[in-house]
Write a protein that holds these residues in place. Structure first.
Motif, PDB file in Angstrom:
ATOM      1  N   ARG A  84       0.814  -1.217   0.000  1.00 38.58           N
ATOM      2  CA  ARG A  84       0.000   0.000   0.000  1.00 38.58           C
ATOM      3  C   ARG A  84       0.846   1.264   0.000  1.00 38.58           C
ATOM      4  O   ARG A  84       0.327   2.371  -0.151  1.00 38.58           O
ATOM      5  N   GLY A  85       2.174   1.117   0.203  1.00 34.44           N
ATOM      6  CA  GLY A  85       3.067   2.273   0.187  1.00 34.44           C
ATOM      7  C   GLY A  85       2.953   3.141   1.423  1.00 34.44           C
ATOM      8  O   GLY A  85       3.043   4.365   1.331  1.00 34.44           O
ATOM      9  N   LEU A  86       2.766   2.501   2.606  1.00 32.50           N
ATOM     10  CA  LEU A  86       2.550   3.255   3.837  1.00 32.50           C
ATOM     11  C   LEU A  86       3.549   2.874   4.917  1.00 32.50           C
ATOM     12  O   LEU A  86       3.990   1.731   5.008  1.00 32.50           O
ATOM     13  N   ARG A 103       2.846   8.412   3.813  1.00 34.58           N
ATOM     14  CA  ARG A 103       2.966   7.807   2.487  1.00 34.58           C
ATOM     15  C   ARG A 103       4.458   7.688   2.151  1.00 34.58           C
ATOM     16  O   ARG A 103       5.197   8.673   2.220  1.00 34.58           O
ATOM     17  N   ASP A 115       6.173   9.998  -0.842  1.00 33.25           N
ATOM     18  CA  ASP A 115       6.508  11.421  -0.733  1.00 33.25           C
ATOM     19  C   ASP A 115       6.604  11.943   0.704  1.00 33.25           C
ATOM     20  O   ASP A 115       6.844  13.117   0.920  1.00 33.25           O
ATOM     21  N   LEU A 148      -0.827  11.032   6.365  1.00 31.25           N
ATOM     22  CA  LEU A 148      -2.213  10.684   6.059  1.00 31.25           C
ATOM     23  C   LEU A 148      -3.054  10.679   7.331  1.00 31.25           C
ATOM     24  O   LEU A 148      -4.238  10.920   7.295  1.00 31.25           O
TER      25      LEU A 148
END
Length: 121
Positions: A66-68, A79, A82, A86
């Motif tokens: 999920r890129g977290l 995130r 970048d 969140l």
């Protein structure tokens, strides 16, 4: 990434020591830096301390699919692509410029001194 033009490029580690979907904590100019290689191969570098209560981010949960990144201290979520917060929204990890060349990963250390964002809940 930073828009600061005055950076000192510091060699961090050989490219082949940071695998895809992997993270490491390195010390650069006396500060913790979280270095991650995202799925697909892109390398990112962020402040290595959570902007909430200064917990080491390397001790966080990484959800590569999920890129977290979820901080292990108080579960703030960022995130990985970048550094954007969140949960809570609006918080931002400081992002270092990164270059990968000649089999080496380099981080651009800003010479203006600011390498840390602090956010409070």
């Amino acid at each position: 990434m930073s828009t600061e033009t005055s950076v000192q490029w510091v060699p961090i580690l050989p490219s082949d020591e940071l695998w895809e979907a992997d993270a490491t904590d390195v010390e650069v100019a006396g500060e913790h830096v979280l270095l991650v290689r995202l799925p697909g191969g892109t390398v990112r570098a962020y402040q290595g301390i959570c902007p909430h209560q200064e917990y080491l981010l390397i001790d966080s949960e990484f959800d590569w699919e999920r890129g977290l990144l979820t901080c292990g201290g108080h579960h703030w979520v960022f995130r990985l692509a970048d550094g954007a917060g969140l949960n809570p929204a609006g918080c931002q990890l400081f992002c270092y410029d990164v270059q990968e060349r000649d089999g080496q990963i380099y981080i651009g250390v800003p010479q203006h001194g600011r390498r840390y964002n602090r956010c409070r809940e």
